[in-house]
Design a protein around this motif. Structure first.
Motif, PDB file in Angstrom:
ATOM      1  N   CYS A  23       0.841  -1.211   0.000  1.00 15.23           N
ATOM      2  CA  CYS A  23       0.000   0.000   0.000  1.00 15.23           C
ATOM      3  C   CYS A  23       0.864   1.244   0.000  1.00 15.23           C
ATOM      4  CB  CYS A  23      -0.930  -0.012   1.222  1.00 15.23           C
ATOM      5  SG  CYS A  23      -0.070   0.006   2.792  1.00 15.23           S
ATOM      6  N   SER A  25       1.429   3.229  -2.345  1.00 18.07           N
ATOM      7  CA  SER A  25       0.748   4.293  -3.072  1.00 18.07           C
ATOM      8  C   SER A  25      -0.746   4.066  -2.966  1.00 18.07           C
ATOM      9  CB  SER A  25       1.179   4.294  -4.544  1.00 18.07           C
ATOM     10  OG  SER A  25       2.568   4.487  -4.661  1.00 18.07           O
ATOM     11  N   PRO A  26      -1.303   4.312  -1.776  1.00 18.19           N
ATOM     12  CA  PRO A  26      -2.701   3.968  -1.548  1.00 18.19           C
ATOM     13  C   PRO A  26      -3.650   4.817  -2.372  1.00 18.19           C
ATOM     14  CG  PRO A  26      -1.860   5.297   0.262  1.00 18.19           C
ATOM     15  CD  PRO A  26      -0.691   4.976  -0.604  1.00 18.19           C
ATOM     16  N   LYS A 386      -4.025   7.010   8.585  1.00 17.89           N
ATOM     17  CA  LYS A 386      -3.902   8.177   7.713  1.00 17.89           C
ATOM     18  C   LYS A 386      -3.926   7.781   6.243  1.00 17.89           C
ATOM     19  CE  LYS A 386      -1.181  11.152  10.811  1.00 17.89           C
ATOM     20  NZ  LYS A 386       0.111  11.880  10.977  1.00 17.89           N
ATOM     21  N   THR A 387      -3.480   6.546   5.951  1.00 21.52           N
ATOM     22  CA  THR A 387      -3.385   6.127   4.560  1.00 21.52           C
ATOM     23  C   THR A 387      -4.323   4.986   4.194  1.00 21.52           C
ATOM     24  OG1 THR A 387      -1.523   4.682   5.153  1.00 21.52           O
ATOM     25  CG2 THR A 387      -0.996   6.885   4.328  1.00 21.52           C
ATOM     26  N   THR A 388      -4.767   4.220   5.181  1.00 24.03           N
ATOM     27  CA  THR A 388      -5.675   3.116   4.905  1.00 24.03           C
ATOM     28  C   THR A 388      -6.460   2.775   6.152  1.00 24.03           C
ATOM     29  OG1 THR A 388      -5.847   0.787   4.248  1.00 24.03           O
ATOM     30  CG2 THR A 388      -3.859   1.422   5.425  1.00 24.03           C
TER      31      THR A 388
END
Length: 433
Positions: A23, A25-26, A386-388
């Motif tokens: 992940c 580059s989510p 924050k990203t996933t």
């Protein structure tokens, strides 16, 4: 990072690298995730218009531990585990900008209806999840209450194997393994080496004993080892002559005694007869519900070297220090780690669901326990979010991966050895299941 995270971090390092690579580059999340706003407050992102939270915005955790009665000695450690988790959560960011609250009640004993009346108290006080009870019997009674209230129950201590088979509509979970799962830990300890061993199982064929027997036999078969003796006794058995005679005939290398606290008299008689027959030291193993303090039951040295297995992790010194910050008088730590992890999972489920309502938490607990990017504490999980929103919380008690039935597999089992005073001492442990 707290020092008790170090060991867990080493265990999951490879998995974390793999997950982060997947992940790196989510894609933008369809629904905003929650993220920290500053060191002392945490505000959930505004839910998407299609999401209407059913909760009131305040995360309330109910605890229902035995603060009175025979098993009241178990309550303090579990309460400390919940308190330590809540302290960490509130310091790291809170939930929806509000501190997590704890509402504590007594579960009482099985012969009373305290658990029913006090569960109603928790519901009346709008708790979103219940941590407890410690008793398997009371946990089974709490399941129906949980379904009616649509509030998940997470027990850190209920080990009855058949709880997996009780219909709970997805509202019952536990962070402690089922009793029968120790069959894997026993098989590994007894048959995992290169030297073949002859093993005998002497047990009470009640619900617990039968479940353990089946798992133990299967685990031994996986290691090309079979039982050379399968001996059954009851809670009222006092004469073990026939059992001992057969043990002498088949000459096992190891005898395992499987019984529970409900059969103390028969268990002591079995141990006395089996040790007198020459099966001493590491040739005798006890199981999790009879590995206890026998310092007053037998003369010194009777059980020296005898081994036992107990479910649950042995808390590290740093985690014990963390627990003592909430209760300086704490002397026993059993199930504290499991209560801590139950609290963390419940709060993370609420954050990922963007809803502190019990039904939303119950529906998300499985997802936050496995399969995503691993995180080892609350602050780290917030960073991942924050990203996933696909996280995998690994706790102080082990991986805490829930099965669809709400059981935890694999799980940590500790190995113990008896000293000259007939008291058991932790020696090592590992994850099995």
């Amino acid at each position: 990072m707290t020092s008790f995270d170090v060991t867990r971090r080493a265990i999951v390092a490879v998995s974390l690298v793999t997950a982060l690579a997947a992940c790196s580059s989510p894609a933008p999340l369809a629904t905003p995730t929650t993220m920290p706003s500053d060191a002392g407050s945490f505000s959930s992102a505004t839910p998407a218009p299609s999401i209407t939270p059913a909760g009131d915005g305040i995360m309330r955790i109910g605890t229902i531990f035995p603060t009175t009665g025979t098993f009241s000695f178990l309550a303090a450690a579990q309460k400390a585990g919940v308190a330590a988790a809540v302290k960490e959560i509130n310091a790291a960011g809170r939930v929806n900008g509000e501190p997590v609250e704890v509402v504590a009640v007594d579960s009482g004993e099985a012969k009373k209806t305290t658990v029913e009346s006090n569960f109603k108290t928790l519901v009346a006080k709008d708790v979103d999840v219940v941590i407890g009870p410690s008793s398997s019997v009371l946990a089974q009674r709490a399941i129906a209450l949980a379904m009616d209230a649509k509030i998940p129950v997470i027990s850190p201590a209920a080990t009855l194997s058949s709880l997996d088979d009780v219909f709970d509509d997805g509202y019952f979970f536990r962070t402690i393994p089922a009793y029968d799962q120790q069959g894997y830990a026993l098989a590994e300890a007894l048959a995992g080496g290169s030297a073949a061993k002859k093993i005998a199982f002497v047990y009470i064929a009640d619900e617990q004993g039968t479940a353990l027997h089946d798992t133990f036999v299967s685990a031994l078969a996986e290691r090309d080892t079979e039982l050379v003796a399968d001996e059954v006794f009851t809670g009222s058995t006092t004469n073990f002559d026939a059992i001992v005679a057969n043990l002498r005939k088949v000459e096992p290398d190891v005898v395992v005694v499987g019984s529970t606290y409900d059969s103390q008299k028969a268990t002591r008689a079995a141990i006395e007869k089996i040790t007198s027959a020459g099966f001493k030291s590491s040739a005798l193993w006890l199981t999790s519900l009879n590995t206890g303090d026998y310092s007053q039951a037998f003369k010194n040295g009777t059980l020296k070297g005898v081994r036992g297995v107990i479910e649950g992790v042995q808390p590290s010194r740093s985690f014990i220090a963390t627990l003592k910050e909430t209760n300086p008088k704490l002397t026993s730590y059993r199930y504290a780690a499991e209560a801590y992890d139950a609290t963390m999972l419940a709060v993370l489920a609420a954050i990922v669901a963007q809803d502190d309502a019990g039904e939303a938490i119950a529906g998300t607990l499985y997802d936050v326990s496995k399969g995503g990017v691993k995180c080892l504490n609350f602050a780290e999980c917030l960073e991942v979010l924050k990203t996933t929103n696909d996280i995998d919380y690994d706790g102080v008690s082990g991986p805490v991966n829930f099965t669809p039935e709400g059981n935890v597999e694999p799980a940590f089992w500790g190995y113990y050895a008896y000293n000259g005073e007939n008291k058991f001492v932790y020696t090592s442990g590992a994850i099995f299941g």
